[in-house]
Design a protein around this motif. Structure first.
Motif, short mmCIF file in Angstrom:
data_model
loop_
_atom_site.label_atom_id
_atom_site.label_comp_id
_atom_site.label_asym_id
_atom_site.label_seq_id
_atom_site.Cartn_x
_atom_site.Cartn_y
_atom_site.Cartn_z
N THR A 1 6.12 38.42 58.00
CA THR A 1 5.15 38.47 56.90
C THR A 1 5.69 37.76 55.67
OG1 THR A 1 4.33 40.60 57.73
CG2 THR A 1 3.76 39.99 55.47
N ALA A 2 6.95 38.02 55.35
CA ALA A 2 7.56 37.36 54.20
C ALA A 2 7.62 35.85 54.40
CB ALA A 2 8.97 37.92 53.96
N MET A 3 7.95 35.43 55.63
CA MET A 3 8.01 33.99 55.91
C MET A 3 6.64 33.34 55.78
SD MET A 3 10.76 33.38 59.00
CE MET A 3 10.06 34.58 60.11
N LEU A 4 5.60 34.04 56.21
CA LEU A 4 4.24 33.49 56.09
C LEU A 4 3.85 33.33 54.63
CD1 LEU A 4 2.34 35.45 58.89
CD2 LEU A 4 2.90 33.01 58.86
N ILE A 5 4.16 34.33 53.81
CA ILE A 5 3.82 34.26 52.39
C ILE A 5 4.56 33.10 51.73
CG2 ILE A 5 3.98 35.45 50.18
CD1 ILE A 5 3.60 38.07 51.73
N VAL A 6 5.86 33.01 52.00
CA VAL A 6 6.67 31.92 51.43
C VAL A 6 6.16 30.57 51.94
CG1 VAL A 6 8.97 30.88 51.38
CG2 VAL A 6 8.71 33.35 51.09
N GLY A 7 5.79 30.51 53.21
CA GLY A 7 5.29 29.26 53.77
C GLY A 7 4.01 28.81 53.11
N ILE A 8 3.09 29.74 52.85
CA ILE A 8 1.83 29.39 52.19
C ILE A 8 2.08 28.85 50.79
CG2 ILE A 8 -0.33 30.32 51.28
CD1 ILE A 8 -0.32 32.27 53.67
N VAL A 9 2.91 29.56 50.03
CA VAL A 9 3.23 29.12 48.67
C VAL A 9 3.92 27.76 48.70
CG1 VAL A 9 4.53 29.65 46.58
CG2 VAL A 9 3.36 31.48 47.81
N SER A 10 4.82 27.56 49.65
CA SER A 10 5.55 26.30 49.74
C SER A 10 4.62 25.13 50.07
CB SER A 10 6.66 26.40 50.79
OG SER A 10 7.58 27.42 50.47
N VAL A 11 3.66 25.38 50.96
CA VAL A 11 2.71 24.33 51.32
C VAL A 11 1.89 23.92 50.11
CG1 VAL A 11 0.61 23.86 52.64
CG2 VAL A 11 2.58 24.90 53.76
N VAL A 12 1.51 24.88 49.28
CA VAL A 12 0.75 24.57 48.07
C VAL A 12 1.55 23.64 47.16
CG1 VAL A 12 -0.23 25.53 45.95
CG2 VAL A 12 -0.61 26.68 48.14
N PHE A 13 2.84 23.94 46.97
CA PHE A 13 3.67 23.11 46.11
C PHE A 13 3.95 21.75 46.73
CE2 PHE A 13 4.74 27.17 44.02
CZ PHE A 13 4.57 26.78 42.70
N VAL A 14 4.09 21.70 48.05
CA VAL A 14 4.30 20.41 48.72
C VAL A 14 3.07 19.52 48.53
CG1 VAL A 14 4.52 19.30 50.97
CG2 VAL A 14 5.98 21.25 50.39
N LEU A 15 1.88 20.10 48.65
CA LEU A 15 0.66 19.32 48.43
C LEU A 15 0.57 18.83 46.99
CD1 LEU A 15 -1.92 21.45 50.46
CD2 LEU A 15 -0.88 19.27 51.11
N MET A 16 1.01 19.67 46.04
CA MET A 16 1.05 19.25 44.64
C MET A 16 2.03 18.09 44.46
SD MET A 16 1.03 22.95 42.70
CE MET A 16 1.40 22.17 41.12
N ASN A 17 3.15 18.18 45.14
CA ASN A 17 4.15 17.11 45.05
C ASN A 17 3.60 15.80 45.58
OD1 ASN A 17 6.71 16.09 44.42
ND2 ASN A 17 7.47 16.46 46.48
N ARG A 18 2.88 15.86 46.70
CA ARG A 18 2.28 14.65 47.25
C ARG A 18 1.26 14.06 46.28
NH1 ARG A 18 1.11 15.79 53.71
NH2 ARG A 18 3.32 15.93 54.35
N ARG A 19 0.56 14.92 45.60
CA ARG A 19 -0.43 14.44 44.63
C ARG A 19 0.25 13.66 43.51
NH1 ARG A 19 -3.66 18.20 40.30
NH2 ARG A 19 -4.67 16.50 39.16
N PHE A 20 1.35 14.21 42.99
CA PHE A 20 2.05 13.54 41.90
C PHE A 20 2.68 12.23 42.39
CE2 PHE A 20 2.02 17.77 39.88
CZ PHE A 20 1.54 17.38 38.63
N ILE A 21 3.27 12.27 43.60
CA ILE A 21 3.87 11.04 44.13
C ILE A 21 2.81 9.99 44.39
CG2 ILE A 21 5.12 10.08 46.10
CD1 ILE A 21 6.66 12.68 46.31
N GLY A 22 1.65 10.44 44.95
CA GLY A 22 0.58 9.49 45.20
C GLY A 22 0.01 8.93 43.93
N GLY A 23 -0.03 9.72 42.87
CA GLY A 23 -0.56 9.25 41.60
C GLY A 23 0.33 8.24 40.92
N GLN A 24 1.63 8.20 41.29
CA GLN A 24 2.55 7.26 40.67
C GLN A 24 2.55 5.90 41.37
OE1 GLN A 24 6.45 9.06 40.39
NE2 GLN A 24 5.61 11.01 39.72
N LYS A 25 1.98 5.85 42.57
CA LYS A 25 2.00 4.58 43.31
C LYS A 25 0.91 3.62 42.81
CE LYS A 25 4.01 6.53 47.50
NZ LYS A 25 3.83 6.78 48.94
#
Length: 289
Positions: free
Chosen positions: A265-289
């Motif tokens: 359960t803890a891994m699932l919660i951490v995984g969901i939060v991490s995916v959200v931040f990874v998607l945010m990171n891709r957005r910022f990286i994509g916006g800089q290209k």
């Protein structure tokens, strides 16, 4: 040419095979075991069939489990926020105001806390925050307080302070790397166009450094959710987080099935939060290209 490519492919597979087997044995196999145990029935220190989801149902229904999960997320998010807010000015200063010849020295000094054991560093915070500790003695001797403050008695605050110090270097380094990639001519161009230093920072420097900030958030957030030592030593076991609850189920209650379900359960919660931040990171990286 085809034979050459085939030989290179076989050589590549041979090189990749040992690390892949090693990773499977050390990562995939234990994770699969935990997943399996989480859907079994725990009884008398062992697990057995039938398969069941009752462990997860109990986690979702019992207030104590939900309270510990929320506390773990709450503490980890506050630690992450505090650490990143403290780390960003340090990384900014080293990147923009320290001469290139001395940046390596500053980064070396930032990593000095890693020279000592994590347990020793956590234990030292007991001396600093505890009853009649350094903070209490200083406040009383200077007349700022009439009685002992004893920050250690507040488990959540003391845990946040200790974890923020422990993970600060992990946040400084990725932010520093991201700031180093910011092209200085862009900042000069912004100021030439009439922007103040503050607005140039908000519109140029901060957005360009966000990949490093998000990386720092992930580096701090993921391990602090499952931290076991700090709540045990600093909180005295009175402010348990999810790792302490898992340890209690596994070793004290000897309920391996419930302990495994809590871990998943803890891994699932951490995984969901991490995916959200990874998607945010891709957005910022994509916006800089």
């Amino acid at each position: 040419m085809a034979k050459s490519n085939s030989a290179e492919a076989r050589a590549g597979w041979l090189l990749a095979a040992p690390p892949a087997v090693y990773a499977a044995l050390l990562l995939a196999a234990p994770l699969a075991t935990v997943l399996l145990y989480s859907v079994l029935t725990g009884e008398k220190g062992a697990v057995s069939t039938p398969f069941t989801l009752s462990n997860y149902a109990e986690i979702l229904s019992k207030p104590v489990y939900k309270a510990v999960m929320w506390r773990s997320l709450y503490v980890s998010m506050l630690v992450t926020l505090t650490t990143v807010l403290l780390a960003y000015p340090i990384a900014y200063f080293v990147s923009f105001h320290v001469s290139p010849s001395k940046k390596s020295l500053w980064l070396f000094l930032i990593t000095i806390p890693f020279w000592t054991s994590y347990i020793i560093r956590v234990s030292l915070w007991r001396t600093i925050l505890g009853y009649d500790g350094i903070i209490d003695s200083t406040l009383i001797s200077t007349g700022l307080m009439d009685s002992q403050l004893n920050i250690l008695s507040n488990g959540v605050i003391s845990i946040i302070i200790t974890l923020s110090h422990a993970y600060a270097p992990f946040a400084v380094l990725p932010i520093f790397v991201s700031l180093e990639k910011v092209e200085r001519p862009l900042l000069e161009a912004g100021q030439d166009l009439g922007e103040s230093k503050l607005m140039t920072f908000l519109r140029v420097t901060l957005p360009l450094s966000m990949p490093g900030v998000i990386a720092a958030v992930l580096i701090v957030f993921i391990p602090t959710v499952g931290d076991y030592v700090t709540p045990e030593l600093i909180g005295g076991g009175k402010t348990p987080m999810v790792a302490n609850l898992i340890e209690s189920q596994m070793l004290k209650q000897r309920d391996q099935a419930m302990g495994s379900a809590l871990a998943v359960t803890a891994m699932l919660i951490v995984g969901i939060v991490s995916v959200v931040f990874v998607l945010m990171n891709r957005r910022f990286i994509g916006g800089q290209k």
